[in-house]
Structures are given as C-alpha cells and as structure tokens.
Design an enzyme around this catalytic site. Sequence first.
Site, PDB file in Angstrom:
ATOM      1  CB  THR A 203      51.946  59.475  96.101  1.00  0.00           C
ATOM      2  OG1 THR A 203      50.647  59.423  95.535  1.00  0.00           O
ATOM      3  CG2 THR A 203      51.859  59.186  97.583  1.00  0.00           C
ATOM      4  NE  ARG A 231      41.584  56.816  93.431  1.00  0.00           N
ATOM      5  CZ  ARG A 231      42.869  56.833  93.791  1.00  0.00           C
ATOM      6  NH1 ARG A 231      43.419  57.936  94.234  1.00  0.00           N
ATOM      7  NH2 ARG A 231      43.609  55.749  93.685  1.00  0.00           N
ATOM      8  CG  ASP A 234      47.457  54.208  98.684  1.00  0.00           C
ATOM      9  OD1 ASP A 234      47.191  55.098  97.834  1.00  0.00           O
ATOM     10  OD2 ASP A 234      48.596  53.758  98.824  1.00  0.00           O
ATOM     11  N   GLY A 257      46.282  53.107  94.460  1.00  0.00           N
ATOM     12  CA  GLY A 257      45.780  53.090  95.826  1.00  0.00           C
ATOM     13  C   GLY A 257      44.736  52.033  96.109  1.00  0.00           C
TER      14      GLY A 257
HETATM   15  C1  SD4 Z   1      46.634  57.100  95.103  1.00  0.00           C
HETATM   16  N1  SD4 Z   1      48.655  56.063  95.873  1.00  0.00           N
HETATM   17  O1  SD4 Z   1      45.932  58.098  95.193  1.00  0.00           O
HETATM   18  C2  SD4 Z   1      48.133  57.240  95.262  1.00  0.00           C
HETATM   19  C3  SD4 Z   1      48.735  57.536  93.924  1.00  0.00           C
HETATM   20  C4  SD4 Z   1      50.226  57.430  93.803  1.00  0.00           C
HETATM   21  O2  SD4 Z   1      52.130  57.923  92.618  1.00  0.00           O
HETATM   22  O3  SD4 Z   1      50.905  56.872  94.610  1.00  0.00           O
HETATM   23  N2  SD4 Z   1      50.802  57.952  92.752  1.00  0.00           N
HETATM   24  O4  SD4 Z   1      46.182  55.998  94.815  1.00  0.00           O
END
Ligand code: SD4
Length: 344
Positions: A203, A231, A234, A257
């Site tokens: 992310t 799925r 966040d 998330g």
């Molecule tokens: C999620 N927050 O899809 C993201 C994943 C993430 O580093 O931050 N990965 O839940």
Amino acid sequence: MNNRRSFLSKALLSLPVLSSVPLFGQKKQVRKPIVISTWDSGIPVNEAAFEVLKHKDGRALDAVEQGARHIENQINCCVGLGGNPDRDGYVTLDASIMDDKMNCGAVAFLEDIKNPISVARKVMETTPHVFLVGEGARAFALKNGFKAEPKELSKEAEKAYKKWLKKSEYKPVKNIELEQNKALKNGPFAPNRFEDGSFNHDTMGLVALDQAGNLSGACTTSGMGFKLRGRVGDSPIIGAGLYVDNEVGAVTSSGQGEEVIRIAGSHLVVEFMRQGKAPEEACRLAIERLVKINPEKARDFQVGFIALNKYGEYGSYAVNPGFVFSVTTEPGNGKVIETPSYFK
Ligand code: SD4
C-alpha cells in the site's frame, strides 16, 4: 528516536516558513509545502508529488494523485498491477482520494486498470457518487478512457503466488517477521521486494499540504496478498484508510485493513488532532484504541498511521516495530523516518 528527533529539528530549521494562520483559536506558523507517505518507497513517490507542490499554484490534490500514480506505474513494485494477487490468482486494486473541500472518490475490487487512483478521482469529479466497485468500476474506467491491461502477474508476484500456493495458508505477513528495517538498511530507494519475492507492504498512502495551505490525500493498494476474492481493505474506505479535513489535518494508514476499518482509523486520528493533539499523539491514541480490542491478537498484525496537520507538523505511530514513513519538504530532501510503536 534520536535520529528522528535530530532529523525533525534539522528539517524544521530548513523548512520555508511561509505564513501564519489562526487555527484552533491560536496563531501558528505553517510549514509548507510538505508531503508525507507510508513506507520507504514513499521517497520517489514524494518526489513525484513535489513536481506539483514546488509550484506556487500546485494543488495538493494533483500532488497526491501524481505520487500515487508514480508507484502504481512501477510494475515490479508492490502497489498496483505488479502487486500480489488474491488467492485465485487475480490482482484486484483499491484506491481513494480526498481533497480540501471534503470531496472524495474511491474504487475497490478493480481489475486490469493501471491507475486506480485516477479512476477514484474521476469518480469524485464526474459522478454524484463516492465509491464504485468491481465490474461497475471497471466499466466506468473503460468508458472514461482508461485502458484494460493484460491480466498477467508481474514476475515477482507470480513467484510469491507460487510459493504461497504450496501451503495455501492465509496468514498476513507482519513486517516485524521480516528482518526488521531491512528495507531501511538497503537505503531509501531499495526495492520493496525481498529475495523470496515477498513484499514488506502492498500500500501507498500519502498526504500533502500545498503552498496555498490546502491539504489532500491519496491511498492506493493491491490489498493484502492472497486475500479472499472480493475482499476489500481499509485503503479505499474514506475514514478508514484515508481522511482529510482541511481545517485540521490529513491521515492515511497501512497494514491490516480489517483492524483499521473497525475503528474508522484515519477519521479517528483526524478527530484527535481536532481536539488539539499533535499528529504523533493522535496516531498513538488511535493505535491504543485498536490494540485495546485484543492486545494478544495485536502482537501478530501491523497497522501504522501517518498524520499531517494544518501547520505542516507530522507524526506517525504503529502497533509493532518495523513501520517507516517518508517526509519531503523540498525536492530531493526526502527522509525515511522510523515510526514509534505500541509493542517494542
Ligand atoms: C489492506 N491496508 O488492504 C491494506 C494493506 C496494506 O501494506 O497496507 N499493506 O488492508
């Protein structure tokens, strides 16, 4: 923390102080422009954002979009189409964007489109809606001139997926389980893939304050690798993975998330800043709220928030060690900073 403190003091000294504005009932000097982003891969992202922020009339909104696009375009990195697939082998992307006027846009479960952040912006600017998902989001993107890319995994993602298939176990990797701060040791421009093909994150969240004193934020992700098909985490949820209130501050998150969604994390951090908390403290209070739900479980996942307030002050806090963020206040001066954490 000494490093961080010395960086902070150095950074504050070198920052242009452009104006002072009344905020929270007091007059305070504002340090701008500035952009902060999640992880060490935020350094080149911040540079891309500064291509906009360096101009007097450069908007934070354009800056965060450019930053997010920069990393989405890196096919061998961890965000965008080069990211890890879901457990059925498909890469599905989520993104959100928010400006200084409470306008926001988001897409989730989007496939084959290279720049979900720009689709999110299109949703924000050209529709009466905030959030489009799946096939509908894809059809909207195609109709608006975005191209469908080939459904191919990047080499690295394919390697990681094949490895995952051997056990087919859904167990999000907490960054602490990787050699702590390996990415930092490799230098700020180090690739975010480890030798076995795994990433230290999926992310990119960034928030910026422009020379006019306006805030905006963007968050883009391929989501947790090997997630259930469909799925959504966040990152595309306004208030969870991203929130901007131009009177107060801007916040984004990275990590597990589901845990961020449960506490409406980014919004919560903004609300703590509204109460007068400094950015790091506001992030810490949100992390404490999150850990309190189940402290034992919290040892096994990572969540980190980064926050920037209206004065150009910033801070971050995470559940576990290993989270870092990138700060840039002028072209070329980006610094990676270790985030303090609840568990040591
Ligand atoms: C999620 N927050 O899809 C993201 C994943 C993430 O580093 O931050 N990965 O839940």
